[in-house]
Every structure is written in C-alpha cells, then in structure tokens.
Scaffold this motif. Structure first.
Motif, short mmCIF file in Angstrom:
data_model
loop_
_atom_site.label_atom_id
_atom_site.label_comp_id
_atom_site.label_asym_id
_atom_site.label_seq_id
_atom_site.Cartn_x
_atom_site.Cartn_y
_atom_site.Cartn_z
N ASP A 199 58.72 34.69 39.73
CA ASP A 199 57.77 34.81 38.63
C ASP A 199 57.97 33.62 37.70
OD1 ASP A 199 55.84 35.66 36.89
OD2 ASP A 199 56.87 37.51 36.28
N TYR A 201 56.34 30.21 35.58
CA TYR A 201 55.18 29.57 34.96
C TYR A 201 55.48 28.09 34.78
CZ TYR A 201 52.94 34.04 33.95
OH TYR A 201 52.33 35.27 34.07
N ARG A 211 51.06 29.82 37.89
CA ARG A 211 52.11 30.82 38.08
C ARG A 211 52.48 30.90 39.55
NH1 ARG A 211 52.05 36.26 39.73
NH2 ARG A 211 53.99 37.35 39.17
N TYR A 212 53.79 30.94 39.81
CA TYR A 212 54.29 31.10 41.18
C TYR A 212 54.84 32.52 41.33
CZ TYR A 212 57.02 30.25 45.42
OH TYR A 212 57.53 30.30 46.69
N ASP A 213 54.37 33.25 42.35
CA ASP A 213 54.75 34.66 42.54
C ASP A 213 55.81 34.87 43.60
OD1 ASP A 213 53.44 34.28 44.95
OD2 ASP A 213 51.77 35.64 44.50
N TRP A 217 51.23 29.67 44.66
CA TRP A 217 50.85 29.29 43.31
C TRP A 217 49.44 29.78 42.99
CZ3 TRP A 217 53.95 27.13 39.68
CH2 TRP A 217 55.16 26.54 40.12
N HIS A 218 49.25 30.21 41.75
CA HIS A 218 47.94 30.67 41.30
C HIS A 218 47.63 30.01 39.96
CE1 HIS A 218 48.28 33.87 44.34
NE2 HIS A 218 49.52 33.99 43.92
N GLY A 253 49.95 36.08 32.67
CA GLY A 253 48.83 36.17 33.59
C GLY A 253 47.65 35.38 33.07
#
Length: 348
Positions: A199, A201, A211-213, A217-218, A253
């Motif tokens: 998690d 940023y 953001r990497y989950d 990456w998103h 988010g």
C-alpha cells in the motif's frame, strides 16, 4: 575515500532534554572545524536512536560561477550518541547525495546520489557499490533519483519517469512494478511513502499521484495540477501530500481535500509522521499538522532554526539543516548544535 580518525573518549556528553537552548552544545569548536567547517548540511537520517548521520557538501565562493556538484567534496558524518563519538568519510564524485538507512538485509546506512551512485556504511562494510541500474526508459531507476525512504525495514527509492525501486542487498535493486507508464515532463515521482509494502503512494510532477497495491499501480484522481514535493502516510490512516508554496492535501484513494493553501516561496521538503501528527519542514521553518490543521511549530526558535530535513526512527526524530541540528526524543526537543554559534567561536 578518506576516513577521519574518531574523536577521543573525552567528548562531552550533551544529548539530553534542555530548557535553555544556549547551553553547551554537542559539538566542540575543534570538532566543528574537523567535520563541518566549510561544508553545509544537505541531508540527515537516523539509522536508529543512537546513530545520527549527516551528509554535508563543500561550500563554494558565491563570487565565482557555481561548480558542478560532482567537483565539490561531500562528507558522510556520523555521530554515535551512546559512545559520544564522531567520525566522517570524505567522498568525491557525488552529486546530490541523499542519506538512507536500512534494517534489511543488514543494518546499514545506504546513501544514493541523483545519478544512482551508492555509498554504504555499517555492519563491517564501508565503500561504494554498483550504480542502481536503469535509465533511458528502463527500470528499476528510469530517471534521476529523487528520494530515499525505509518501508518495512527495507530501503526504497523513487526517481523520475514514475519509477520506484527497492534495495535487496549489495548491488541488488528491484523495481516495484511493473512500473506505470513513464508519462511526460510533468509527471513524478518526487516522493513516496507507504502504509505497507502492499500500500504505497508515490507522487510528483503536476498533480501526478499513484498507488501501488502490491501487484499493480493505479493512478489516483488527484484534484490539483500543483507541483508536488512530499508525501507522508500518517499513523491516522490518511495520506498527506505537500504541494507548491506549502499547500497541503489530505486523503486516501480517490478522495482528497486541500487542508491548507500555502503562500510560501518553497514547498515542504520533508513530511513525516511522529507520535500523533505530521511534521513538515523546509529551509523556512517547521510546521505541525494535526486534526486537519496546519500551523507553525511552537518549538523555540533555537530549534526551528535547524529546519531543513526530517528523519524518524526508533522512537525519535532528527531535524537538520544549514543552521544546525535538533533531536526530539518523544517528550521534548534538544538542540544538538548551532552552526552559526560554532562558526563565531571558531573565528575567535
């Protein structure tokens, strides 16, 4: 590389809580002359509460054209609080050296410059390693290195063209990815932080936040195109982003709110979570962010004059800049030394 001899055992013990910031400092004048005179503090990091590291860069004559930074001398200076001992290494050929610390795979300081050159100190090793690989659109390091930070005991770094990477061991780095698309000149990454390795940023450029989950990456729907300088994942479960002029956004988010519109000429260089709030600093001073309110710190001016860089580890916080250094032990501030006072005493 030249290693300075350690200071003797008679070095004064002075790291303690203070009320009068003008009392005896941690540095004696002769030690200031040996380690700091003619150099300015550029970065600082805690390996733990007893090992304080400062990166200093040689001063230059303002009346002459500024030389390339690689031509100036850099020093890695370390103070061992529990031993009252100083030491320093003289480094050459580095530009923009940043101080990092890591617990894994072993306990060391790992310092990296903008070009990805690496200098390591600790646990029986002292010297350079291979450069972080990458460049020309290839990871793990795509562009210039912008920042270093420890997450879950591992040292991470971020760079231009949206790159984030982690050190696995001596000369071993991996990209945190697959990395997102490179983007253009208005994209990151300038800084990053994480709640965990799954998690993270990372942000930079003009409102470029990702953001990497743990798997991918998103891109985050960030509500501004301001230039971004700093990122902090807070202990309150929220992310704080420092933008141009000292503006601060808070969220997580795709939900973000501007909690402070800044009017400074500099953004916050460092933002860290310590105890129950965010601390933010630049060369202009120290700020605290708590319950959505950004305010100047009420610490004494002798402390806030030491603003510039922040580092948190092992329950303490180090602040260091051009004017000196201070330490917060979780209860109160201690001014470690004042460069201006030491310089005046040295001239006497």
């Amino acid at each position: 590389m030249f290693t300075f001899p350690p200071i003797g055992a008679d070095f004064p013990r002075a790291v303690r809580n203070i009320v009068n910031c003008g009392e005896r400092q941690l540095l004696r004048v002769e030690d200031y002359k040996a380690y700091f005179e003619g150099f300015g503090i550029r970065d600082a990091v805690l390996r733990d509460r007893n090992i304080l590291v400062f990166i200093v860069l040689q001063d230059w004559d303002d009346a002459k054209p500024r030389p390339f930074e690689e031509a100036l001398k850099t020093r890695y200076i370390c103070y061992f609080r529990d031993e009252d001992r100083w030491g320093a290494d003289h480094l050459e050929g580095f530009a923009g050296l940043m101080a990092g610390a890591t617990l894994n795979p072993i306990f060391q300081n790992v310092c990296v410059d903008r070009a990805g050159q690496v200098y390591v100190k600790g646990s029986g090793f002292s010297g350079t390693e291979e450069k972080i690989p990458g460049g020309m659109g290839q990871g793990p390091k795509r562009g210039a290195v912008r920042n270093l930070k420890q997450l879950d005991g591992w040292l991470y770094g971020c760079g231009g063209a949206r790159s984030l990477f982690r050190r696995l061991g001596r000369g071993q780095w991996e990209e945190i990815g697959p990395l997102p698309p490179e983007g253009d000149g208005e994209t990151g990454f300038q800084d990053f932080d994480g709640f965990s390795e799954a998690d993270i940023y990372a942000a930079g450029g003009q409102g470029d936040v990702w953001r990497y989950d743990g798997k991918a990456w998103h891109q985050v729907a960030f509500p501004s195109t301001m230039w971004i300088e700093s990122v902090c994942c807070g202990g309150d479960g929220l992310v704080y982003i420092g933008a141009q002029s000292g503006t601060v956004y808070r969220g997580r988010g795709d939900d973000w709110t501007m909690i402070h519109r800044g009017d400074l000429s500099l953004p916050f260089r460092d933002m860290v979570w310590f105890q129950d709030r965010v601390y933010a600093t630049s060369d202009y001073g120290l700020w605290e962010i708590q319950d959505g309110v950004v305010r100047r710190s009420e610490a004494p001016i002798e402390i806030t004059n030491c603003a510039g860089n922040l580092s948190v580890a092992d329950g303490v916080m180090l602040m260091a800049g051009h004017a000196g250094a201070a330490l917060h032990d979780g209860q109160s501030w201690t001014r470690l030394f004042s460069i201006a006072e030491l310089a005046r005493n040295a001239r006497k």
